[in-house]
Motif scaffolding. Structure first.
Motif, PDB file in Angstrom:
ATOM      1  N   TYR A 121       0.847  -1.200   0.000  1.00  0.00           N
ATOM      2  CA  TYR A 121       0.000   0.000   0.000  1.00  0.00           C
ATOM      3  C   TYR A 121       0.881   1.248   0.000  1.00  0.00           C
ATOM      4  N   VAL A 122       0.245   2.391  -0.182  1.00  0.00           N
ATOM      5  CA  VAL A 122       0.989   3.647  -0.167  1.00  0.00           C
ATOM      6  C   VAL A 122       1.369   3.975   1.268  1.00  0.00           C
ATOM      7  N   ASP A 123       2.649   4.292   1.480  1.00  0.00           N
ATOM      8  CA  ASP A 123       3.136   4.591   2.829  1.00  0.00           C
ATOM      9  C   ASP A 123       2.632   5.966   3.251  1.00  0.00           C
ATOM     10  N   TRP A 124       1.712   5.994   4.201  1.00  0.00           N
ATOM     11  CA  TRP A 124       1.148   7.276   4.644  1.00  0.00           C
ATOM     12  C   TRP A 124       2.179   8.130   5.371  1.00  0.00           C
ATOM     13  N   ARG A 125       3.285   7.523   5.794  1.00  0.00           N
ATOM     14  CA  ARG A 125       4.321   8.302   6.481  1.00  0.00           C
ATOM     15  C   ARG A 125       5.224   9.030   5.494  1.00  0.00           C
ATOM     16  N   SER A 126       5.099   8.699   4.196  1.00  0.00           N
ATOM     17  CA  SER A 126       5.935   9.334   3.194  1.00  0.00           C
ATOM     18  C   SER A 126       5.590  10.814   3.083  1.00  0.00           C
ATOM     19  N   SER A 127       6.635  11.633   2.915  1.00  0.00           N
ATOM     20  CA  SER A 127       6.408  13.078   2.819  1.00  0.00           C
ATOM     21  C   SER A 127       5.829  13.474   1.458  1.00  0.00           C
ATOM     22  N   LYS A 128       5.889  12.528   0.503  1.00  0.00           N
ATOM     23  CA  LYS A 128       5.392  12.840  -0.831  1.00  0.00           C
ATOM     24  C   LYS A 128       3.869  12.738  -0.876  1.00  0.00           C
ATOM     25  N   GLN A 129       3.262  13.661  -1.606  1.00  0.00           N
ATOM     26  CA  GLN A 129       1.798  13.708  -1.682  1.00  0.00           C
ATOM     27  C   GLN A 129       1.255  12.521  -2.487  1.00  0.00           C
ATOM     28  N   VAL A 130       0.118  12.014  -2.046  1.00  0.00           N
ATOM     29  CA  VAL A 130      -0.516  10.902  -2.757  1.00  0.00           C
ATOM     30  C   VAL A 130      -1.159  11.432  -4.036  1.00  0.00           C
ATOM     31  N   THR A 131      -0.814  10.823  -5.165  1.00  0.00           N
ATOM     32  CA  THR A 131      -1.317  11.311  -6.458  1.00  0.00           C
ATOM     33  C   THR A 131      -2.481  10.468  -6.978  1.00  0.00           C
ATOM     34  N   GLY A 132      -2.636   9.265  -6.437  1.00  0.00           N
ATOM     35  CA  GLY A 132      -3.671   8.362  -6.954  1.00  0.00           C
ATOM     36  C   GLY A 132      -3.160   7.532  -8.118  1.00  0.00           C
ATOM     37  N   ARG A 133      -1.911   7.752  -8.513  1.00  0.00           N
ATOM     38  CA  ARG A 133      -1.328   6.990  -9.631  1.00  0.00           C
ATOM     39  C   ARG A 133      -0.219   6.050  -9.135  1.00  0.00           C
ATOM     40  N   GLU A 134      -0.254   5.739  -7.861  1.00  0.00           N
ATOM     41  CA  GLU A 134       0.784   4.881  -7.292  1.00  0.00           C
ATOM     42  C   GLU A 134       0.668   3.436  -7.788  1.00  0.00           C
ATOM     43  N   PHE A 135      -0.560   3.025  -8.134  1.00  0.00           N
ATOM     44  CA  PHE A 135      -0.773   1.657  -8.625  1.00  0.00           C
ATOM     45  C   PHE A 135      -1.468   1.713  -9.972  1.00  0.00           C
ATOM     46  N   ASP A 136      -1.188   0.691 -10.757  1.00  0.00           N
ATOM     47  CA  ASP A 136      -1.851   0.545 -12.039  1.00  0.00           C
ATOM     48  C   ASP A 136      -2.165  -0.933 -12.237  1.00  0.00           C
ATOM     49  N   LEU A 137      -3.246  -1.229 -12.941  1.00  0.00           N
ATOM     50  CA  LEU A 137      -3.605  -2.638 -13.130  1.00  0.00           C
ATOM     51  C   LEU A 137      -2.514  -3.420 -13.861  1.00  0.00           C
ATOM     52  N   SER A 138      -1.753  -2.723 -14.693  1.00  0.00           N
ATOM     53  CA  SER A 138      -0.679  -3.415 -15.425  1.00  0.00           C
ATOM     54  C   SER A 138       0.456  -3.830 -14.483  1.00  0.00           C
ATOM     55  N   ASP A 139       0.518  -3.245 -13.281  1.00  0.00           N
ATOM     56  CA  ASP A 139       1.562  -3.632 -12.313  1.00  0.00           C
ATOM     57  C   ASP A 139       1.457  -5.111 -11.955  1.00  0.00           C
ATOM     58  N   ILE A 140       0.227  -5.617 -11.969  1.00  0.00           N
ATOM     59  CA  ILE A 140      -0.002  -7.001 -11.528  1.00  0.00           C
ATOM     60  C   ILE A 140       0.830  -7.989 -12.350  1.00  0.00           C
ATOM     61  N   GLU A 141       0.652  -7.926 -13.658  1.00  0.00           N
ATOM     62  CA  GLU A 141       1.355  -8.877 -14.522  1.00  0.00           C
ATOM     63  C   GLU A 141       2.850  -8.653 -14.514  1.00  0.00           C
ATOM     64  N   VAL A 142       3.276  -7.385 -14.428  1.00  0.00           N
ATOM     65  CA  VAL A 142       4.717  -7.087 -14.404  1.00  0.00           C
ATOM     66  C   VAL A 142       5.365  -7.700 -13.159  1.00  0.00           C
ATOM     67  N   ILE A 143       4.716  -7.515 -12.004  1.00  0.00           N
ATOM     68  CA  ILE A 143       5.273  -8.065 -10.756  1.00  0.00           C
ATOM     69  C   ILE A 143       5.297  -9.589 -10.803  1.00  0.00           C
ATOM     70  N   LYS A 144       4.227 -10.195 -11.284  1.00  0.00           N
ATOM     71  CA  LYS A 144       4.175 -11.661 -11.337  1.00  0.00           C
ATOM     72  C   LYS A 144       5.234 -12.212 -12.293  1.00  0.00           C
ATOM     73  N   ASP A 145       5.541 -11.425 -13.320  1.00  0.00           N
ATOM     74  CA  ASP A 145       6.548 -11.843 -14.292  1.00  0.00           C
ATOM     75  C   ASP A 145       7.967 -11.703 -13.730  1.00  0.00           C
ATOM     76  N   LYS A 146       8.213 -10.616 -13.001  1.00  0.00           N
ATOM     77  CA  LYS A 146       9.569 -10.339 -12.517  1.00  0.00           C
ATOM     78  C   LYS A 146       9.867 -10.959 -11.152  1.00  0.00           C
ATOM     79  N   VAL A 147       8.818 -11.294 -10.399  1.00  0.00           N
ATOM     80  CA  VAL A 147       9.037 -11.875  -9.061  1.00  0.00           C
ATOM     81  C   VAL A 147       8.364 -13.256  -9.028  1.00  0.00           C
TER      82      VAL A 147
END
Length: 393
Positions: free
Chosen positions: A64-90
């Protein structure tokens, strides 16, 4: 005078005033019973909690997005395409699903209920180990085609469908109708937890309804030993893809179990310490009664000294009497505490856990209280002048 003779004399002294002896040990009885019951209940509750968390799965994790991070949440931290990329690389990540949640009205032919609407992918039932009562979870094709299909939990199905067959019927979420393709069996919880009524729908449909991007990812690794590595690598992939170093946080079920174990242990220790205060009060009661006993038996002490008893014999006699009183209270308290713990465990449907070390510790603590709080009256008795003691009326 040997030890056995001292114990015999102590028991005779206790039996002479049974009621007073009973009232003297009452504080010790309550204290030991409370400590044993609290520790046993705490251990039983912790064992049940750990068992419940293990049922969910020790190999699952969330990113999840680290709420302690000083960077503002943009709403673009996750994308549906991340799923397949992560499963492929990990490779250690066996299943991975987005998870978005919101609350909305769910309407069936019988009733309307405010339910939790969860948007996930077809991997989700493998992560959470769902047991399907009827039908099936929606498929990858349902997910990709953004079909309006839903899986509903058994309890909610009973509430809004009543006697109508939920499988194959329509459920309306907000103003959007969904075809029910599966019913998740209700899990039995030994803790009596009642989960929020839930409906699971494809993440693509969820995003169209609530106009929100992916909130977090939930996944599972091949084994609990590989969770940390898989979780760390998945976070690294996300940071590189979105160029957001330090923006993500992760947590595994194993970490949650360790935190819960630590919290329950501290709570048991605190409550046990509070219960132990009654032991201290009980010890003071023993000391007071023993001081009164020394005053009442002054002539007896003087007579024993006149017949050859040494000061050490008198000290040991009263010290043993105090220890025996506390041990009798401790044994009674252990029996009551163990019985109470078993009764509460039975009512709560928990496994009764009274460990041998708890009983041994309580027994030793009872003896220690007898020594600590008996030393003052025993010392007072030993220091009496035999001539003055014999003159005492």
């Amino acid at each position: 005078m040997n030890l056995l003779e001292s114990i015999r004399l102590a028991l005779e002294g206790i039996m002479v005033s049974k009621l007073r002896s009973f009232l003297t040990t009452l504080g010790i009885v309550i204290g030991i019973a409370a400590v044993i019951a609290v520790v046993a209940i705490g251990q039983g509750g912790r064992a049940v909690l750990m068992s419940e968390m293990e049922k969910i799965g020790t190999n699952i994790f969330a990113i999840y997005v680290d709420w302690r991070s000083s960077k503002q949440v943009t709403g673009r931290e996750f994308d549906l395409s991340d799923i397949e990329v992560i499963k492929d690389k990990v490779p250690d990540v066996t299943h991975l699903s987005p998870r978005n949640q919101s609350m909305a009205d769910a309407r069936g032919p019988k009733d309307i209920k405010y339910a939790q609407i969860t948007g996930v992918s077809s991997d989700y039932p493998y992560i959470r180990k769902f047991d399907m009562k009827e039908g099936h979870f929606f498929t990858e094709a349902d997910d990709a085609g953004k079909r309006r299909v839903a899986v509903i939990d058994e309890e909610l199905a009973g509430q809004i469908f009543g006697r109508v067959q939920a499988l194959g019927s329509k459920v309306t979420v907000g103003s959007t109708p969904f075809l029910v393709v599966g019913v998740v069996a209700k899990g039995e919880s030994a803790l009596g937890f009642s989960e929020t009524p839930s409906i699971y729908i494809p993440i693509g449909v969820w995003q169209g309804m609530f106009n929100t991007r992916v909130q977090m990812l939930e996944g599972s690794a091949g084994s609990k030993e590989k969770v940390d590595e898989a979780m760390g690598q998945a976070v690294q992939v996300l940071e590189r893809r979105h160029r957001m170093p330090g923006k993500y946080a992760s947590e595994s079920m194993e970490q949650q179990m360790q935190a819960a174990n630590k919290i329950t242990g501290v709570l048991t220790l605190i409550i046990g310490a509070i219960a132990g205060i009654s032991l201290f009060v009980g010890g003071i009661g023993v000391m007071n009664i023993m001081l009164v006993s020394v005053t009442e038996r002054t002539r007896e002490i003087g007579l024993r000294m006149a017949l050859g008893a040494r000061r050490r014999d008198i000290l040991v006699q009263f010290l043993i009497e105090a220890v025996v009183l506390c041990l009798l209270g401790g044994i009674t308290g252990m029996a009551l505490g163990t019985g109470g713990a078993y009764l509460i465990a039975k009512l709560a449907k928990w496994p009764p856990l009274v460990s041998w070390w708890t009983a041994l510790l309580a027994f030793a603590f009872s003896a220690a209280i007898g020594v600590v709080f008996g030393i003052l009256p025993a010392n007072k008795a030993a220091k009496l002048n035999p001539i003055e003691a014999l003159r005492r009326e």
